[in-house]
Design a protein around this motif. Structure first.
Motif, PDB file in Angstrom:
ATOM      1  N   UNK A  54       0.818  -1.206   0.000  1.00 19.35           N
ATOM      2  CA  UNK A  54       0.000   0.000   0.000  1.00 19.35           C
ATOM      3  C   UNK A  54       0.855   1.261   0.000  1.00 19.35           C
ATOM      4  N   UNK A  55       2.099   1.152  -0.438  1.00 20.74           N
ATOM      5  CA  UNK A  55       2.990   2.313  -0.496  1.00 20.74           C
ATOM      6  C   UNK A  55       3.646   2.371  -1.868  1.00 20.74           C
ATOM      7  N   UNK A  56       3.724   3.557  -2.414  1.00 25.76           N
ATOM      8  CA  UNK A  56       4.397   3.799  -3.690  1.00 25.76           C
ATOM      9  C   UNK A  56       5.563   4.738  -3.446  1.00 25.76           C
ATOM     10  N   UNK A  57       6.742   4.314  -3.843  1.00 27.88           N
ATOM     11  CA  UNK A  57       7.961   5.121  -3.717  1.00 27.88           C
ATOM     12  C   UNK A  57       8.397   5.542  -5.108  1.00 27.88           C
ATOM     13  N   UNK A  58       8.682   6.812  -5.286  1.00 26.96           N
ATOM     14  CA  UNK A  58       9.148   7.342  -6.573  1.00 26.96           C
ATOM     15  C   UNK A  58      10.538   7.901  -6.364  1.00 26.96           C
ATOM     16  N   UNK A  59      11.525   7.321  -7.034  1.00 27.50           N
ATOM     17  CA  UNK A  59      12.921   7.709  -6.828  1.00 27.50           C
ATOM     18  C   UNK A  59      13.615   7.848  -8.184  1.00 27.50           C
ATOM     19  N   UNK A  60      14.799   8.426  -8.151  1.00 24.40           N
ATOM     20  CA  UNK A  60      15.547   8.684  -9.371  1.00 24.40           C
ATOM     21  C   UNK A  60      15.478  10.153  -9.743  1.00 24.40           C
ATOM     22  N   UNK A  61      16.289  10.558 -10.695  1.00 24.29           N
ATOM     23  CA  UNK A  61      16.354  11.968 -11.062  1.00 24.29           C
ATOM     24  C   UNK A  61      15.042  12.553 -11.529  1.00 24.29           C
ATOM     25  N   UNK A  62      14.238  11.780 -12.268  1.00 23.09           N
ATOM     26  CA  UNK A  62      12.973  12.294 -12.807  1.00 23.09           C
ATOM     27  C   UNK A  62      11.933  12.453 -11.698  1.00 23.09           C
ATOM     28  N   UNK A  63      12.165  11.850 -10.520  1.00 25.73           N
ATOM     29  CA  UNK A  63      11.222  11.977  -9.407  1.00 25.73           C
ATOM     30  C   UNK A  63      11.105  13.421  -8.937  1.00 25.73           C
ATOM     31  N   UNK A  64      12.062  14.272  -9.306  1.00 29.34           N
ATOM     32  CA  UNK A  64      11.989  15.682  -8.940  1.00 29.34           C
ATOM     33  C   UNK A  64      10.994  16.455  -9.805  1.00 29.34           C
ATOM     34  N   UNK A  65      10.464  15.825 -10.852  1.00 26.65           N
ATOM     35  CA  UNK A  65       9.504  16.474 -11.731  1.00 26.65           C
ATOM     36  C   UNK A  65       8.199  16.718 -10.981  1.00 26.65           C
ATOM     37  N   UNK A  66       7.791  17.964 -10.866  1.00 28.33           N
ATOM     38  CA  UNK A  66       6.609  18.315 -10.071  1.00 28.33           C
ATOM     39  C   UNK A  66       5.310  17.871 -10.732  1.00 28.33           C
ATOM     40  N   UNK A  67       5.252  17.860 -12.057  1.00 27.59           N
ATOM     41  CA  UNK A  67       4.046  17.386 -12.743  1.00 27.59           C
ATOM     42  C   UNK A  67       3.859  15.900 -12.517  1.00 27.59           C
ATOM     43  N   UNK A  68       4.946  15.126 -12.530  1.00 27.27           N
ATOM     44  CA  UNK A  68       4.845  13.698 -12.231  1.00 27.27           C
ATOM     45  C   UNK A  68       4.347  13.487 -10.812  1.00 27.27           C
ATOM     46  N   UNK A  69       4.861  14.237  -9.882  1.00 28.56           N
ATOM     47  CA  UNK A  69       4.426  14.103  -8.494  1.00 28.56           C
ATOM     48  C   UNK A  69       2.944  14.438  -8.344  1.00 28.56           C
ATOM     49  N   UNK A  70       2.480  15.487  -9.006  1.00 30.91           N
ATOM     50  CA  UNK A  70       1.065  15.871  -8.912  1.00 30.91           C
ATOM     51  C   UNK A  70       0.159  14.757  -9.431  1.00 30.91           C
ATOM     52  N   UNK A  71       0.539  14.166 -10.554  1.00 34.46           N
ATOM     53  CA  UNK A  71      -0.266  13.092 -11.131  1.00 34.46           C
ATOM     54  C   UNK A  71      -0.299  11.868 -10.220  1.00 34.46           C
ATOM     55  N   UNK A  72       0.858  11.503  -9.674  1.00 29.48           N
ATOM     56  CA  UNK A  72       0.912  10.309  -8.844  1.00 29.48           C
ATOM     57  C   UNK A  72       0.221  10.524  -7.500  1.00 29.48           C
ATOM     58  N   UNK A  73       0.242  11.749  -6.984  1.00 26.35           N
ATOM     59  CA  UNK A  73      -0.507  12.042  -5.756  1.00 26.35           C
ATOM     60  C   UNK A  73      -1.996  11.814  -5.987  1.00 26.35           C
ATOM     61  N   UNK A  74      -2.476  12.272  -7.122  1.00 23.81           N
ATOM     62  CA  UNK A  74      -3.891  12.080  -7.455  1.00 23.81           C
ATOM     63  C   UNK A  74      -4.205  10.610  -7.671  1.00 23.81           C
ATOM     64  N   UNK A  75      -3.287   9.894  -8.304  1.00 26.88           N
ATOM     65  CA  UNK A  75      -3.500   8.465  -8.549  1.00 26.88           C
ATOM     66  C   UNK A  75      -3.567   7.684  -7.244  1.00 26.88           C
ATOM     67  N   UNK A  76      -2.642   7.952  -6.320  1.00 24.47           N
ATOM     68  CA  UNK A  76      -2.624   7.222  -5.044  1.00 24.47           C
ATOM     69  C   UNK A  76      -3.870   7.517  -4.217  1.00 24.47           C
ATOM     70  N   UNK A  77      -4.295   8.771  -4.203  1.00 25.08           N
ATOM     71  CA  UNK A  77      -5.507   9.114  -3.452  1.00 25.08           C
ATOM     72  C   UNK A  77      -6.736   8.462  -4.073  1.00 25.08           C
ATOM     73  N   UNK A  78      -6.749   8.352  -5.407  1.00 29.28           N
ATOM     74  CA  UNK A  78      -7.904   7.783  -6.106  1.00 29.28           C
ATOM     75  C   UNK A  78      -8.088   6.300  -5.879  1.00 29.28           C
ATOM     76  N   UNK A  79      -7.041   5.591  -5.421  1.00 32.02           N
ATOM     77  CA  UNK A  79      -7.194   4.157  -5.165  1.00 32.02           C
ATOM     78  C   UNK A  79      -8.160   3.911  -4.013  1.00 32.02           C
ATOM     79  N   UNK A  80      -8.420   4.924  -3.202  1.00 37.42           N
ATOM     80  CA  UNK A  80      -9.349   4.765  -2.096  1.00 37.42           C
ATOM     81  C   UNK A  80     -10.728   5.318  -2.369  1.00 37.42           C
ATOM     82  N   UNK A  81     -10.986   5.760  -3.590  1.00 37.44           N
ATOM     83  CA  UNK A  81     -12.283   6.320  -3.942  1.00 37.44           C
ATOM     84  C   UNK A  81     -13.106   5.291  -4.698  1.00 37.44           C
ATOM     85  N   UNK A  82     -14.271   4.949  -4.161  1.00 41.39           N
ATOM     86  CA  UNK A  82     -15.130   3.955  -4.805  1.00 41.39           C
ATOM     87  C   UNK A  82     -15.583   4.443  -6.174  1.00 41.39           C
TER      88      UNK A  82
END
Length: 584
Positions: free
Chosen positions: A429-457
């Motif tokens: 139940x944990x997602x870790x994003x690492x590596x140089x591209x992990x500093x990309x803020x657009x990628x982080x925004x998308x993945x934050x929304x994706x992780x939160x959405x896993x709990x939405x029916x």
């Protein structure tokens, strides 16, 4: 034939001639070896031609007999660690225990990282507190050569190594004699660059007579997320943590108010850098399974090449330059780009075709504007192409990641997913994003929304319905094609229709409607650094996994673990639903 077609045809002819000349030089090398033999460096090409096919490692040290058995027979890093662990447990070798007893608590680790073009040294206390860090970058060389030049990078490492080491020690207020353990990257990476760091670490460990640990570069990236959740890390009086907040590293979930909750195994890791794009299931220190890898270019490499094609600066990495340009771009103002691998339902990545499509569109736009192929594009076009590339690339990453998360969720209760649940049957139940591209803020925004959405029916039901609709359309097209060929295939179509209806009726299991925890280390830990190497050594020490400084084995190509194929779509208890292929 249009002028644009003439230009493209001429360039294609020139490229074919260049590749033909290169093939004559490379001879009968395997395909991947031909790719590794850079046409811009005769030294690199000669080394690949002279290298024995069976040799996939290099030794730093003279006595090959000192190599332990697990160094000779392992197929990947996880296998290497398992063999070493078995040997320590079965043989009862007290050598490691003797070393462990000599270390104070907490002890000081010095980590050295030279796998690519950054000379990095980090000094870390074993509880996670940063004592000192220094990084010597090669931005000017990157600007000059348009990327990493192996032999030039090696010489820069040699020039920078002692100065970087002294700077890190000075910042920590320590002498060499105060260091209790040495850690260094032994692979994967550029062999010439790895060699510089390993020789420096080896000489230091032998001279000080202290323990030595070789570290896998990608494991260090993965475990850096666990370092970022250590309380002493945030209490460090060091510039590395300035400008970062704990909430940005791990946003709180629900009633959980303390973001510094330790990251436990198992977890899913997305490793995105200039050399790797992987989805890894981390089940413990030294125990990893690769759910998806890149078929060609890594995401960071694609960012760098697109940045060069757009005329953006690439000295500090093309990723930040493309990200900045994309902020003000409009994707709708340029030709649409097709998302890669739409016909595949696994977790592999591919960015070469996307990168080539962007390059083609850039050349076409230059011809339309009567510009030469070497002339820069107008600023507005640069921003639009950057936005189109970034949105399509991150769509691809998000879709592959959603499939991997579904695999982890859908396999929790099945025997086939026994490897997904480790340490007392804990779910992933944990997602870790690492590596140089992990500093990309657009990628982080998308993945934050994706992780939160896993709990939405609602989000999960909508996802299932979209998949069912796309599957239905796909099978209608297939049935029409079969009828035109005079092949009814009625039984197969009926089975598909039944599976589609079952998918539409599928209900989401309430106990699996839980959001995922997203962990992204601070930007300074996302890039190559010596702190992550030191922390990985601390994690390995807890499992008594030492190395031997007398002879060090370098592995420029070293898989993190075995490949675990992920196919199909997974939703709750019906993970084994006999549903035909579902397009994303």
């Amino acid at each position: 034939m249009s002028s644009f077609q003439n230009v493209v045809s001429r360039r294609a002819t020139e490229e074919r001639c260049r590749l033909t000349r290169r093939r004559k030089d490379v001879g009968r090398l395997p395909f991947r070896s031909r790719l590794r033999a850079s046409p811009s460096t005769e030294e690199g090409l000669t080394r690949e031609l002279e290298r024995p096919k069976s040799k996939d490692f290099y030794l730093v040290g003279d006595d090959v007999n000192l190599l332990p058995p697990w160094e000779k027979d392992s197929s990947d890093y996880s296998d290497f660690i398992q063999q070493q662990r078995d040997h320590v447990e079965c043989q009862g070798d007290g050598h490691e225990e003797e070393k462990e007893k000599t270390l104070p608590d907490p002890f000081v680790v010095l980590g050295i990282e030279t796998s690519c073009d950054d000379t990095a040294v980090g000094i870390l206390r074993s509880d996670g507190k940063i004592l000192g860090e220094a990084i010597a970058s090669q931005i000017e060389l990157g600007e000059k050569w348009g990327g990493v030049h192996p032999s030039e990078a090696r010489e820069a490492h040699k020039r920078n190594m002692m100065g970087t080491l002294e700077k890190a020690l000075q910042q920590a207020g320590l002498r060499e004699e105060d260091v209790d353990m040495i850690a260094v990257t032994t692979g994967p990476g550029l062999q010439m660059c790895l060699d510089v760091g390993c020789k420096a670490a080896r000489d230091l460990a032998l001279r000080l007579e202290i323990p030595f640990v070789g570290v896998h570069h990608m494991e260090a990236h993965t475990l850096s997320a666990r370092l970022a959740l250590q309380r002493p890390f945030w209490e460090s009086d060091c510039w590395t943590t300035k400008g970062a907040t704990v909430e940005n590293v791990s946003p709180s979930l629900g009633e959980e108010t303390d973001p510094l909750v330790p990251l436990e195994f198992p977890f899913l890791a997305l490793l995105v850098s200039g050399g790797h794009s992987q989805l890894v299931l981390a089940e413990g220190v030294g125990s990893y399974s690769i759910l998806g890898d890149s078929l060609d270019d890594a995401l960071g490499e694609a960012y760098d090449k697109v940045a060069r094609d757009l005329g953006l600066p690439v000295g500090g990495g093309g990723g930040p330059a493309v990200e900045r340009a994309a902020l003000e771009g409009r994707e709708s103002d340029v030709p649409p780009l097709k998302r890669p691998l739409l016909e595949r339902r696994d977790c592999v990545f591919s960015f070469a075709g996307l990168k080539s499509a962007v390059k083609y569109n850039i050349q076409k736009r230059k011809v339309e504007l009567d510009l030469g192929l070497e002339d820069p594009l107008p600023e507005r076009d640069v921003k639009n192409f950057a936005a189109a590339f970034q949105n399509t690339a991150l769509d691809h990453v998000e879709e592959r990641l959603r499939r991997a998360m579904g695999f982890c969720e859908g396999k929790e209760k099945t025997e086939a997913g026994a490897g997904v649940k480790k340490e007392g049957g804990k779910p992933v139940r944990s997602l870790v994003v690492v590596g140089g591209v992990a500093a990309n803020q657009e990628l982080r925004r998308r993945l934050s929304r994706l992780c939160a959405g896993r709990g939405s029916e609602g989000d999960r039901r909508e996802e299932i319905q979209k998949l069912a609709t796309r599957e239905e359309r796909r099978w209608r097209r297939r049935r029409k094609s079969a009828q035109k060929r005079g092949e009814e295939g009625r039984g197969e179509v009926e089975t598909a229709e039944q599976a589609i209806q079952a998918l539409r009726r599928l209900d989401v299991e309430k106990e699996k409607l839980k959001p995922w925890r997203l962990v992204v280390p601070p930007p300074r830990l996302c890039r190559d650094n010596g702190l992550m190497i030191a922390w990985a050594a601390v994690e390995k020490l807890r499992h008594r996994l030492f190395g031997d400084a007398r002879v060090v084995r370098l592995r420029p190509r070293w898989p993190l673990g075995p490949v675990r194929p992920v196919e199909g779509d997974f939703f709750g208890q019906n993970a084994e639903l006999a549903c035909p292929r579902i397009d994303p």
